[in-house]
Motif scaffolding. Sequence first.
Motif, PDB file in Angstrom:
ATOM      1  N   GLN A  35     -90.022 -46.303  44.724  1.00 48.66           N
ATOM      2  CA  GLN A  35     -89.595 -46.415  46.112  1.00 48.66           C
ATOM      3  C   GLN A  35     -89.274 -45.065  46.743  1.00 48.66           C
ATOM      4  OE1 GLN A  35     -86.364 -49.081  44.869  1.00 48.66           O
ATOM      5  NE2 GLN A  35     -84.918 -47.673  45.869  1.00 48.66           N
ATOM      6  N   SER A  36     -89.404 -45.051  48.053  1.00 52.51           N
ATOM      7  CA  SER A  36     -88.974 -43.926  48.870  1.00 52.51           C
ATOM      8  C   SER A  36     -87.605 -44.273  49.429  1.00 52.51           C
ATOM      9  CB  SER A  36     -89.973 -43.675  50.006  1.00 52.51           C
ATOM     10  OG  SER A  36     -89.504 -42.670  50.872  1.00 52.51           O
ATOM     11  N   ASP A 298     -76.706 -43.960  57.939  1.00 53.56           N
ATOM     12  CA  ASP A 298     -77.654 -45.060  57.791  1.00 53.56           C
ATOM     13  C   ASP A 298     -78.568 -44.794  56.599  1.00 53.56           C
ATOM     14  OD1 ASP A 298     -76.488 -46.109  60.032  1.00 53.56           O
ATOM     15  OD2 ASP A 298     -78.101 -45.505  61.391  1.00 53.56           O
ATOM     16  N   GLN A 299     -79.111 -45.867  56.042  1.00 50.46           N
ATOM     17  CA  GLN A 299     -79.924 -45.744  54.838  1.00 50.46           C
ATOM     18  C   GLN A 299     -81.183 -46.587  54.976  1.00 50.46           C
ATOM     19  OE1 GLN A 299     -77.284 -47.037  51.718  1.00 50.46           O
ATOM     20  NE2 GLN A 299     -75.694 -45.569  52.282  1.00 50.46           N
ATOM     21  N   ASP A 300     -82.278 -46.093  54.385  1.00 51.79           N
ATOM     22  CA  ASP A 300     -83.554 -46.809  54.436  1.00 51.79           C
ATOM     23  C   ASP A 300     -84.239 -46.725  53.079  1.00 51.79           C
ATOM     24  OD1 ASP A 300     -84.092 -47.459  57.463  1.00 51.79           O
ATOM     25  OD2 ASP A 300     -83.316 -45.406  57.419  1.00 51.79           O
ATOM     26  N   TYR A 301     -84.878 -47.851  52.682  1.00 51.44           N
ATOM     27  CA  TYR A 301     -85.550 -47.918  51.389  1.00 51.44           C
ATOM     28  C   TYR A 301     -86.854 -48.675  51.539  1.00 51.44           C
ATOM     29  CZ  TYR A 301     -80.767 -46.868  49.971  1.00 51.44           C
ATOM     30  OH  TYR A 301     -79.535 -46.300  49.857  1.00 51.44           O
ATOM     31  N   LEU A 302     -87.942 -48.095  50.992  1.00 48.09           N
ATOM     32  CA  LEU A 302     -89.266 -48.705  51.010  1.00 48.09           C
ATOM     33  C   LEU A 302     -89.816 -48.651  49.605  1.00 48.09           C
ATOM     34  CD1 LEU A 302     -91.724 -49.824  52.653  1.00 48.09           C
ATOM     35  CD2 LEU A 302     -92.472 -47.442  52.884  1.00 48.09           C
ATOM     36  N   GLY A 303     -90.189 -49.810  49.055  1.00 47.22           N
ATOM     37  CA  GLY A 303     -90.601 -49.808  47.662  1.00 47.22           C
ATOM     38  C   GLY A 303     -91.687 -50.804  47.316  1.00 47.22           C
TER      39      GLY A 303
END
Length: 310
Positions: A35-36, A298-303
């Motif tokens: 994940q990014s 804030d937080q973001d996750y792409l996996g």
Amino acid sequence: MKFAKSSLCLALLSGLSFNTLAEVDIYGKANVTVQSSDDGEGSFTEIKSNASRFGLKGSEKISDGLEAVYKFEFQVDVSDADSKGDDDNISARNQYVGFKGGFGQVVIGRNDTALKQAQGKLDLFNDLEEGDIKNTFKGENRLGNSVSYASNSYEGFKVLASFIAEDDVDAKNGYSVALTYGDAGLKKSAVYAAIAADSEVNGYDVVRATVQGKIEDFRLGAMYQTQEKVDGSAEADGYLVNAAYLMGSNTFKVQYQTMDFDDSDDKSAISVGVDHKLNKNLKVFGFYSSFDMDNNVDQDYLGLGMEYKF
């Protein structure tokens, strides 16, 4: 996989003995994602082991209507960067021993509290470090020093209860109770609902209501919760809504959760994803989770990931 007494079981259980009538169920799953991640200071690539685990469980008949039951489950970090492993590579999950009969089941050891169990399968992003509801809601506790009770089902209703001994002269014992209705997997009923409460559990008092239902290929769920530290601070209430749609081997899902604090330290998250089932035990999936924090970055996750169960 079920085995009678054998040299394999003796090796795995390090000398624990079972008679020839006892059975051992060896199970587990590996769930990994690439994940990014952006925790507020820029994105980076990482590999996560999302509550990957293995365990042993089973039962042994003592008499008509009475069985001894046990479970020893461990979490494994299969993405550990240290080739030799470290203290966090293997950690304890539910581990207990007890009895099961017409009265229900009573076990002693480490176990999910009644409130946590009452969630059922509502959380569509369960075990993901980012999308799991434990990042927003208190009460997702797995505690030792506990006695857990689960009644048998009566007209679809079940009672769950947990007693947590604080093991300290000046501390207070904790209590967790729940009443559930229906099948959490929505296979035997079209609706699952629960009401649950924690008192003095891991520093919080919590009340939670959960409902989930299915209409043809849709699954809809909702949860409402109030929580407060036992010292009277950090009062908050929040809710979760989600939906999943099954289309062939694919499950499309979306989940929104939010928690509002009296001191305006609010946080919310939205997650979207798709699971593609390759067979009964194997799936691949993708997800995106975004967190909006009032008093934090804030937080973001792409996996992308895969899960294999055995």
